[in-house]
Motif scaffolding. Structure first.
Motif, PDB file in Angstrom:
ATOM      1  N   GLN A  58      45.927 -40.939  -5.737  1.00  0.00           N
ATOM      2  CA  GLN A  58      45.413 -42.214  -6.206  1.00  0.00           C
ATOM      3  C   GLN A  58      46.370 -43.326  -5.806  1.00  0.00           C
ATOM      4  OE1 GLN A  58      42.439 -42.582  -7.741  1.00  0.00           O
ATOM      5  NE2 GLN A  58      42.149 -40.386  -7.393  1.00  0.00           N
ATOM      6  N   ALA A  59      45.837 -44.334  -5.164  1.00  0.00           N
ATOM      7  CA  ALA A  59      46.645 -45.491  -4.783  1.00  0.00           C
ATOM      8  C   ALA A  59      45.716 -46.694  -4.686  1.00  0.00           C
ATOM      9  CB  ALA A  59      47.353 -45.245  -3.454  1.00  0.00           C
ATOM     10  N   PRO A  60      46.134 -47.869  -5.207  1.00  0.00           N
ATOM     11  CA  PRO A  60      45.277 -49.054  -5.150  1.00  0.00           C
ATOM     12  C   PRO A  60      45.213 -49.633  -3.741  1.00  0.00           C
ATOM     13  CG  PRO A  60      47.400 -49.627  -6.084  1.00  0.00           C
ATOM     14  CD  PRO A  60      47.401 -48.125  -5.899  1.00  0.00           C
ATOM     15  N   ALA A  61      44.120 -50.319  -3.476  1.00  0.00           N
ATOM     16  CA  ALA A  61      43.974 -50.991  -2.190  1.00  0.00           C
ATOM     17  C   ALA A  61      44.905 -52.195  -2.134  1.00  0.00           C
ATOM     18  CB  ALA A  61      42.530 -51.430  -1.988  1.00  0.00           C
ATOM     19  N   PHE A  62      45.480 -52.428  -0.976  1.00  0.00           N
ATOM     20  CA  PHE A  62      46.365 -53.558  -0.762  1.00  0.00           C
ATOM     21  C   PHE A  62      45.810 -54.424   0.370  1.00  0.00           C
ATOM     22  CE2 PHE A  62      49.980 -55.846   0.939  1.00  0.00           C
ATOM     23  CZ  PHE A  62      50.673 -56.219  -0.200  1.00  0.00           C
ATOM     24  N   ASN A  65      43.888 -49.607   7.338  1.00  0.00           N
ATOM     25  CA  ASN A  65      43.644 -48.482   8.250  1.00  0.00           C
ATOM     26  C   ASN A  65      43.718 -47.123   7.567  1.00  0.00           C
ATOM     27  OD1 ASN A  65      46.362 -48.340   7.748  1.00  0.00           O
ATOM     28  ND2 ASN A  65      47.015 -48.526   9.889  1.00  0.00           N
ATOM     29  N   GLY A  66      43.759 -47.125   6.224  1.00  0.00           N
ATOM     30  CA  GLY A  66      43.753 -45.872   5.470  1.00  0.00           C
ATOM     31  C   GLY A  66      45.112 -45.261   5.239  1.00  0.00           C
ATOM     32  N   THR A  67      46.174 -45.831   5.811  1.00  0.00           N
ATOM     33  CA  THR A  67      47.514 -45.301   5.584  1.00  0.00           C
ATOM     34  C   THR A  67      48.020 -45.752   4.214  1.00  0.00           C
ATOM     35  OG1 THR A  67      48.538 -47.185   6.716  1.00  0.00           O
ATOM     36  CG2 THR A  67      48.032 -45.236   8.044  1.00  0.00           C
ATOM     37  N   ARG A  68      49.079 -45.079   3.746  1.00  0.00           N
ATOM     38  CA  ARG A  68      49.546 -45.293   2.380  1.00  0.00           C
ATOM     39  C   ARG A  68      51.038 -45.632   2.364  1.00  0.00           C
ATOM     40  NH1 ARG A  68      49.555 -40.683  -0.143  1.00  0.00           N
ATOM     41  NH2 ARG A  68      49.110 -41.387  -2.246  1.00  0.00           N
ATOM     42  N   PRO A  93      45.453 -66.588 -11.398  1.00  0.00           N
ATOM     43  CA  PRO A  93      45.965 -67.208 -10.164  1.00  0.00           C
ATOM     44  C   PRO A  93      47.402 -67.691 -10.269  1.00  0.00           C
ATOM     45  CG  PRO A  93      44.449 -68.692 -11.277  1.00  0.00           C
ATOM     46  CD  PRO A  93      44.357 -67.387 -11.989  1.00  0.00           C
ATOM     47  N   PHE A  94      47.943 -67.739 -11.486  1.00  0.00           N
ATOM     48  CA  PHE A  94      49.294 -68.250 -11.688  1.00  0.00           C
ATOM     49  C   PHE A  94      50.312 -67.138 -11.960  1.00  0.00           C
ATOM     50  CE2 PHE A  94      46.140 -71.305 -13.260  1.00  0.00           C
ATOM     51  CZ  PHE A  94      46.336 -72.319 -12.342  1.00  0.00           C
ATOM     52  N   ALA A  95      49.921 -65.921 -11.655  1.00  0.00           N
ATOM     53  CA  ALA A  95      50.805 -64.785 -11.892  1.00  0.00           C
ATOM     54  C   ALA A  95      50.632 -63.767 -10.777  1.00  0.00           C
ATOM     55  CB  ALA A  95      50.484 -64.138 -13.241  1.00  0.00           C
ATOM     56  N   PRO A  96      51.634 -62.908 -10.568  1.00  0.00           N
ATOM     57  CA  PRO A  96      51.474 -61.836  -9.584  1.00  0.00           C
ATOM     58  C   PRO A  96      50.340 -60.907  -9.986  1.00  0.00           C
ATOM     59  CG  PRO A  96      53.773 -62.063 -10.288  1.00  0.00           C
ATOM     60  CD  PRO A  96      52.952 -62.881 -11.224  1.00  0.00           C
ATOM     61  N   PRO A  97      49.807 -60.112  -9.064  1.00  0.00           N
ATOM     62  CA  PRO A  97      48.789 -59.134  -9.430  1.00  0.00           C
ATOM     63  C   PRO A  97      49.302 -58.210 -10.541  1.00  0.00           C
ATOM     64  CG  PRO A  97      48.955 -59.315  -7.049  1.00  0.00           C
ATOM     65  CD  PRO A  97      50.099 -60.096  -7.617  1.00  0.00           C
ATOM     66  N   GLU A  98      48.438 -57.930 -11.496  1.00  0.00           N
ATOM     67  CA  GLU A  98      48.846 -57.093 -12.627  1.00  0.00           C
ATOM     68  C   GLU A  98      49.344 -55.728 -12.170  1.00  0.00           C
ATOM     69  OE1 GLU A  98      46.146 -58.893 -12.422  1.00  0.00           O
ATOM     70  OE2 GLU A  98      45.611 -59.818 -14.344  1.00  0.00           O
ATOM     71  N   THR A  99      48.744 -55.197 -11.110  1.00  0.00           N
ATOM     72  CA  THR A  99      49.171 -53.884 -10.620  1.00  0.00           C
ATOM     73  C   THR A  99      50.604 -53.933 -10.121  1.00  0.00           C
ATOM     74  OG1 THR A  99      46.900 -53.342  -9.995  1.00  0.00           O
ATOM     75  CG2 THR A  99      48.655 -52.037  -8.991  1.00  0.00           C
ATOM     76  N   ALA A 100      50.966 -55.006  -9.426  1.00  0.00           N
ATOM     77  CA  ALA A 100      52.339 -55.140  -8.937  1.00  0.00           C
ATOM     78  C   ALA A 100      53.319 -55.243 -10.098  1.00  0.00           C
ATOM     79  CB  ALA A 100      52.464 -56.363  -8.031  1.00  0.00           C
ATOM     80  N   THR A 101      52.935 -55.980 -11.124  1.00  0.00           N
ATOM     81  CA  THR A 101      53.792 -56.088 -12.306  1.00  0.00           C
ATOM     82  C   THR A 101      53.959 -54.734 -12.982  1.00  0.00           C
ATOM     83  OG1 THR A 101      53.107 -58.389 -12.661  1.00  0.00           O
ATOM     84  CG2 THR A 101      54.066 -57.223 -14.537  1.00  0.00           C
ATOM     85  N   ALA A 102      52.861 -53.987 -13.088  1.00  0.00           N
ATOM     86  CA  ALA A 102      52.927 -52.656 -13.708  1.00  0.00           C
ATOM     87  C   ALA A 102      53.816 -51.721 -12.896  1.00  0.00           C
ATOM     88  CB  ALA A 102      51.525 -52.071 -13.847  1.00  0.00           C
ATOM     89  N   PHE A 103      53.718 -51.788 -11.580  1.00  0.00           N
ATOM     90  CA  PHE A 103      54.581 -50.967 -10.717  1.00  0.00           C
ATOM     91  C   PHE A 103      56.049 -51.326 -10.942  1.00  0.00           C
ATOM     92  CE2 PHE A 103      51.473 -49.841  -7.009  1.00  0.00           C
ATOM     93  CZ  PHE A 103      50.674 -49.161  -7.909  1.00  0.00           C
ATOM     94  N   ARG A 104      56.336 -52.617 -11.030  1.00  0.00           N
ATOM     95  CA  ARG A 104      57.718 -53.045 -11.245  1.00  0.00           C
ATOM     96  C   ARG A 104      58.247 -52.526 -12.578  1.00  0.00           C
ATOM     97  NH1 ARG A 104      57.612 -58.767 -12.340  1.00  0.00           N
ATOM     98  NH2 ARG A 104      57.529 -58.020 -14.495  1.00  0.00           N
TER      99      ARG A 104
END
Length: 403
Positions: free
Chosen positions: A8-12, A42-45, A19-30
């Motif tokens: 499982q990996a989110p699309a990038f 191209n389907g790579t990860r 609009p005034f904050a980073p993507p929630e997924t990026a924040t969760a990863f951090r």
């Protein structure tokens, strides 16, 4: 040490909920603390790096991560990127990067950029003088945020200001992520052809502009560059010299419209706060949203995760610049913040060549605008504003205002 085996990996690129904050997924990863996989076009990860210290680790000199878009495993933005950028010095490493960078450095030093401040102020005041004639509402992206850095870069290059629309339209297409490869290449070719003709003309009609020096000094006199290579450097300066600054000027205006207390701080003493305001806006917005990208050259551990040679890496500056381990109250815009640890201009030897010039433009653009038009306000509801997520740099499509 561990490796990521999750299917499982989110699309990038990641989407923003606010609009005034980073993507929630990026924040969760951090907050999770370790690099995580994402899926690109191209389907790579490749791995997404979101912590401030880990981004610095990737971008630091040392040879563990490469910037060459033609290397196997590099997480390119599209199939057009290796074609458009494969020969450009800032996509190279080591001896292919630094000698060429040194050719351009003198035009973008802090001293040279500071010397341009009076002329930049003249251009700003001229644009502000013209705003009433545009009618109201007026789009400050088109008529101010984009116009200013484009005019500045035209003067640095030594080309007429009428080029401004050609420059914008062509470079805008190049940085759009989902545009078909053929359209990207056609836009790039337009810029190459235009500069090629201009630089050829400057051999018989030289001036003090950068394009003239590139062809007459570095190609013809010293033989350091080939003609096509010099043209490519001119295109790079165009693409990098106005798009990012234009987006930042527009986003900064919006932030100051939304936060009158911060606007009051800036206007209370522009000379005192214009520098901290610029650094804080760079941290807060981090408009470069899909870069820097690298490919791992030798197995490296980051955040307890083993990144293997040949695997791609994408650094997420919006999340890194709101890392609570580095910045107090990172979600708040604070124009008095004195911490200068942001990496909005990148980090290491590949950091933004034009950052000094960009700083001067931003430092003057915001306070002079609001000083001239103190009643400036949005002409539409904030919810109607459109942001371009589908580009290398984050920004506003338009910013309709009145006063």
């Amino acid at each position: 040490m561990s490796t990521d085996t999750s299917a499982q990996a989110p699309a990038f690129p990641l989407t923003r909920g606010c609009p005034f904050a980073p993507p929630e997924t990026a924040t969760a990863f951090r907050e999770a603390g370790a690099p995580r996989r994402v899926i690109i076009w191209n389907g790579t990860r490749p791995w997404l790096i979101t912590r401030h210290d880990q981004v610095q680790q990737v971008l630091s000199p040392g040879g563990r991560f490469g910037a060459d878009v033609t290397l196997p495993g590099f997480p390119n933005t599209s199939s057009a990127q290796p074609v458009v950028e494969g020969g450009i010095f800032f996509r190279k490493d080591g001896d292919e990067h630094l000698p060429i960078r040194r050719i351009l450095n003198p035009d973008f030093t802090a001293k040279r950029s500071e010397a341009l401040r009076p002329r930049i102020v003249e251009l700003i005041d001229h644009l502000l003088d013209e705003l009433p004639a545009k009618g109201r509402p007026v789009d400050l992206i088109e008529e101010y945020a984009l116009a200013l850095p484009t005019l500045v870069i035209c003067e640095i290059l030594g080309v007429p200001s009428e080029w401004r629309h050609i420059i914008h339209e062509s470079s805008k297409k190049v940085v759009q992520l989902s545009l078909p490869k053929e359209e990207k290449l056609a836009a790039h070719r337009t810029m190459l052809d235009t500069l090629s003709r201009t630089m050829a003309d400057k051999r018989s009609d030289p001036d003090d502009g950068l394009l003239s020096r590139l062809v007459n000094t570095w190609v013809d006199e010293k033989g350091v560059l080939g003609f096509e290579q010099a043209v490519g450097l001119g295109v790079l300066v165009i693409a990098a010299g106005h798009e990012t600054t234009a987006n930042m000027i527009g986003l900064g205006i919006l932030a100051l419209l939304r936060e009158p207390e911060q606007r009051a701080i800036l206007l209370s003493n522009p000379k005192k706060y214009q520098s901290t305001a610029t650094e804080e806006m760079m941290r807060y917005w981090s408009m470069v949203q899909t870069e820097p990208r690298r490919v791992c050259l030798q197995d490296t551990e980051i955040g307890g995760v083993l990144i293997k040679a040949g695997e791609g890496v994408i650094c997420n500056l919006p999340a890194a610049n709101r890392d609570p381990d580095v910045f107090a109250a990172p979600e708040a815009l604070d124009l008095t913040r004195v911490e200068r640890k942001h990496i909005g201009f990148g980090f290491g030897i590949h950091q933004c060549l034009g950052q000094n010039l960009s700083r001067v433009e931003m430092q003057e653009a915001w306070p002079r605008l609001f000083h001239r038009y103190p009643a400036l306000r949005l002409a539409v509801d904030e919810s109607e504003l459109r942001f371009h997520d589908d580009a290398l740099t984050y920004g506003l499509e338009e910013l309709p205002v009145t006063w």
